[in-house]
Motif scaffolding. Structure first.
Motif, PDB file in Angstrom:
ATOM      1  N   UNK A 309       4.925  -2.681  13.352  1.00 45.87           N
ATOM      2  CA  UNK A 309       5.500  -3.727  12.265  1.00 45.87           C
ATOM      3  C   UNK A 309       6.081  -3.163  11.009  1.00 45.87           C
ATOM      4  N   UNK A 310       7.038  -3.968  10.745  1.00 42.72           N
ATOM      5  CA  UNK A 310       7.900  -3.220   9.671  1.00 42.72           C
ATOM      6  C   UNK A 310       8.229  -4.286   8.231  1.00 42.72           C
ATOM      7  N   UNK A 311       7.130  -4.983   8.397  1.00 43.00           N
ATOM      8  CA  UNK A 311       6.852  -6.155   7.004  1.00 43.00           C
ATOM      9  C   UNK A 311       6.705  -5.007   5.888  1.00 43.00           C
ATOM     10  N   UNK A 312       7.609  -5.297   4.958  1.00 41.62           N
ATOM     11  CA  UNK A 312       7.291  -4.469   3.541  1.00 41.62           C
ATOM     12  C   UNK A 312       7.814  -3.162   3.683  1.00 41.62           C
ATOM     13  N   UNK A 313       8.963  -3.029   4.714  1.00 44.06           N
ATOM     14  CA  UNK A 313       9.497  -1.566   4.860  1.00 44.06           C
ATOM     15  C   UNK A 313      10.277  -1.031   3.819  1.00 44.06           C
ATOM     16  N   UNK A 314      10.197   0.285   3.537  1.00 39.02           N
ATOM     17  CA  UNK A 314       9.803   1.444   4.320  1.00 39.02           C
ATOM     18  C   UNK A 314       8.182   1.536   4.255  1.00 39.02           C
ATOM     19  N   UNK A 315       7.720   1.135   3.077  1.00 36.45           N
ATOM     20  CA  UNK A 315       6.206   1.455   3.213  1.00 36.45           C
ATOM     21  C   UNK A 315       5.383   0.337   3.883  1.00 36.45           C
ATOM     22  N   UNK A 316       5.639   0.267   5.299  1.00 35.74           N
ATOM     23  CA  UNK A 316       5.106  -0.689   6.022  1.00 35.74           C
ATOM     24  C   UNK A 316       4.027  -0.274   6.894  1.00 35.74           C
ATOM     25  N   UNK A 317       3.286  -1.085   7.676  1.00 39.85           N
ATOM     26  CA  UNK A 317       2.318  -0.621   8.410  1.00 39.85           C
ATOM     27  C   UNK A 317       2.815   0.751   9.228  1.00 39.85           C
ATOM     28  N   UNK A 318       3.875   0.428  10.008  1.00 37.64           N
ATOM     29  CA  UNK A 318       4.529   1.679  10.617  1.00 37.64           C
ATOM     30  C   UNK A 318       5.499   2.221   9.303  1.00 37.64           C
ATOM     31  N   UNK A 319       5.146   3.342   8.628  1.00 38.42           N
ATOM     32  CA  UNK A 319       5.464   3.848   7.649  1.00 38.42           C
ATOM     33  C   UNK A 319       6.641   4.629   7.757  1.00 38.42           C
ATOM     34  N   UNK A 320       7.831   4.214   7.034  1.00 41.40           N
ATOM     35  CA  UNK A 320       8.879   5.112   7.244  1.00 41.40           C
ATOM     36  C   UNK A 320       9.563   5.691   5.827  1.00 41.40           C
ATOM     37  N   UNK A 321       8.564   5.715   4.880  1.00 40.15           N
ATOM     38  CA  UNK A 321       8.864   6.203   3.318  1.00 40.15           C
ATOM     39  C   UNK A 321       9.592   7.488   3.829  1.00 40.15           C
ATOM     40  N   UNK A 322       9.202   8.384   4.489  1.00 38.24           N
ATOM     41  CA  UNK A 322       9.949   9.379   5.150  1.00 38.24           C
ATOM     42  C   UNK A 322      10.280  10.429   3.669  1.00 38.24           C
ATOM     43  N   UNK A 323       9.486  10.307   2.859  1.00 35.68           N
ATOM     44  CA  UNK A 323       9.521  11.684   1.806  1.00 35.68           C
ATOM     45  C   UNK A 323       8.515  12.828   2.082  1.00 35.68           C
ATOM     46  N   UNK A 324       8.747  13.692   1.382  1.00 38.38           N
ATOM     47  CA  UNK A 324       7.717  15.130   1.704  1.00 38.38           C
ATOM     48  C   UNK A 324       6.494  14.774   1.748  1.00 38.38           C
ATOM     49  N   UNK A 325       6.092  13.647   1.325  1.00 40.00           N
ATOM     50  CA  UNK A 325       4.504  13.530   1.310  1.00 40.00           C
ATOM     51  C   UNK A 325       3.998  12.804   2.220  1.00 40.00           C
ATOM     52  N   UNK A 326       4.615  11.664   2.757  1.00 44.87           N
ATOM     53  CA  UNK A 326       4.068  10.462   3.633  1.00 44.87           C
ATOM     54  C   UNK A 326       4.964   9.820   4.346  1.00 44.87           C
ATOM     55  N   UNK A 327       4.555   9.553   5.846  1.00 40.08           N
ATOM     56  CA  UNK A 327       5.090   8.577   6.557  1.00 40.08           C
ATOM     57  C   UNK A 327       4.141   8.594   7.945  1.00 40.08           C
ATOM     58  N   UNK A 328       4.393   7.910   8.736  1.00 41.06           N
ATOM     59  CA  UNK A 328       3.556   7.660  10.132  1.00 41.06           C
ATOM     60  C   UNK A 328       3.769   8.898  10.805  1.00 41.06           C
ATOM     61  N   UNK A 329       2.669   9.677  10.928  1.00 33.49           N
ATOM     62  CA  UNK A 329       2.719  10.904  11.952  1.00 33.49           C
ATOM     63  C   UNK A 329       2.143  10.745  13.096  1.00 33.49           C
ATOM     64  N   UNK A 330       1.378   9.744  13.327  1.00 31.94           N
ATOM     65  CA  UNK A 330       0.546   9.346  14.586  1.00 31.94           C
ATOM     66  C   UNK A 330       0.224   8.066  14.620  1.00 31.94           C
ATOM     67  N   UNK A 331       0.072   7.286  15.780  1.00 31.52           N
ATOM     68  CA  UNK A 331      -0.401   5.878  16.001  1.00 31.52           C
ATOM     69  C   UNK A 331      -1.403   6.089  17.115  1.00 31.52           C
ATOM     70  N   UNK A 332      -2.765   5.521  16.842  1.00 34.70           N
ATOM     71  CA  UNK A 332      -3.607   5.823  18.044  1.00 34.70           C
ATOM     72  C   UNK A 332      -4.439   4.439  18.224  1.00 34.70           C
ATOM     73  N   UNK A 333      -4.582   4.309  19.663  1.00 33.60           N
ATOM     74  CA  UNK A 333      -5.560   3.372  20.109  1.00 33.60           C
ATOM     75  C   UNK A 333      -6.532   4.112  20.923  1.00 33.60           C
ATOM     76  N   UNK A 334      -7.925   3.908  20.527  1.00 33.18           N
ATOM     77  CA  UNK A 334      -9.258   4.681  21.115  1.00 33.18           C
ATOM     78  C   UNK A 334      -9.675   3.470  22.106  1.00 33.18           C
TER      79      UNK A 334
END
Length: 358
Positions: A309-334
């Protein structure tokens, strides 16, 4: 077009904790060296030298030798297997706690991770699934691997981790999963308690959810964090652990989600979001809204769509802030009833989910 990226898989098997650690460390020497360079910079931004970080991390050792001697032996084994000082392994396993405090510098905290659990009440096939979008620095994402642990006593674990860490998230052969997201409280203090990496790994040694709940309820942390746990028996729980109290939350309509806000007592929340345009609470709430819309009919495929989900992009559930500190690096379903994990390495809108068997 979706990319196919499969994480490296590390296999460890022994009833002896030091030997488990030795096997682990011997397989990830290069990853440890690379991630240490990134963390050296992270500590410098907080005002600490790498040597100071190691000194602070080693303060945990006497405490952990009393509180969790088996896992402390495993950490020592990782150091031996990797051919590095124990202090390096301790930094990597206490980085969550140590990086929550700065030394005479201006810095901000990022919101990290959106977690969830859906129980048998909410899913189409009556299964339970726990997981998260893991948001963190790209240098961490580049060095992730899937860790398979067989303790040779009936407990097997599959999970995702950073180099040399005991575990970040995962599931075990007893049908328990654990995921975590950052919390910050005004009550957080620099002190010695069980670090979250040790606690996550210890939860994965539990044989049922009640044992895991008891473990977390007894925890006396210095630094706050969320624990989101789920069971193949159809139950799930969130603990907002803080130095004040370990607050317990339960699912609604078979769904529970957690971002980075202290829901039970907002008065002690001290989060300063990097993106002031978006309130840091919204990602957990947004994921909960999406999942509850289909409560009773949720599938693994639908969860994957929600995690994109990209609601609120780039700082969305699927995060694309893409600075040196933060973005979604993995997504998991156990998928605790099915006995496997589904993991997308990177943003799930760009990378396909791969299956990793328990």
């Amino acid at each position: 077009m979706m990319k196919n990226r499969r994480l490296r898989e590390i296999y460890v098997k022994s009833s002896d904790p030091f030997e488990r650690g030795r096997q682990h460390g011997a397989q990830v020497q290069e990853e440890i060296a690379r991630v240490c360079e990134g963390y050296r910079k992270s500590f410098e931004r907080k005002g600490y030298t790498w040597e100071e970080a190691q000194d602070m991390a080693m303060e945990y050792v006497p405490y952990l030798e009393k509180e969790m001697p088996e896992l402390m032996e495993e950490a020592k084994g990782i150091a031996a297997g990797a051919g590095v000082e124990l202090a390096v392994i301790m930094v990597l396993n206490t980085r969550y706690e140590l990086l929550k405090f700065k030394k005479n510098v201006n810095s901000y905290e990022n919101s990290e991770c959106t977690c969830y659990a859906v129980t048998s009440e909410a899913t189409k096939d009556g299964e339970t699934i726990g997981g998260q979008n893991w948001d963190n620095a790209p240098f961490i994402g580049e060095n992730l691997y899937v860790l398979h642990i067989d303790e040779d006593n009936g407990t097997r674990i599959v999970g995702l981790t950073e180099p040399a860490q005991l575990l970040r998230s995962g599931m075990n052969s007893h049908g328990i999963s654990v995921n975590c997201s950052t919390l910050l409280s005004v009550k957080d203090v620099r002190g010695i308690a069980v670090p979250t990496n040790f606690m996550r790994r210890r939860i994965m040694q539990c044989r049922d959810l009640e044992e895991a709940k008891t473990l977390v309820e007894r925890l006396k942390p210095c630094v706050s964090i969320n624990y989101v746990m789920a069971s193949a028996k159809g139950d799930a729980v969130v603990y907002e652990t803080t130095p004040v109290e370990n607050f317990r939350l339960v699912p609604s309509a078979g769904v529970i989600t957690q971002g980075n806000d202290i829901q039970v007592d907002p008065t002690i929340d001290r989060f300063m979001p990097a993106d002031k345009a978006h309130h840091h609470h919204f990602r957990g709430q947004r994921l909960g809204y999406l999942l509850r819309k289909k409560s009773g009919d949720i599938t693994a495929e639908y969860i994957q769509e929600c995690l994109k989900d990209h609601y609120g992009y780039p700082a969305s559930v699927c995060n694309h802030a893409a600075d040196e500190n933060l973005q979604t690096i993995a997504s998991m379903l156990y998928c605790v009833n099915r006995g496997y994990a589904l993991i997308a390495w990177g943003n799930p809108c760009e990378t396909a989910y791969e299956k990793y068997e328990l």
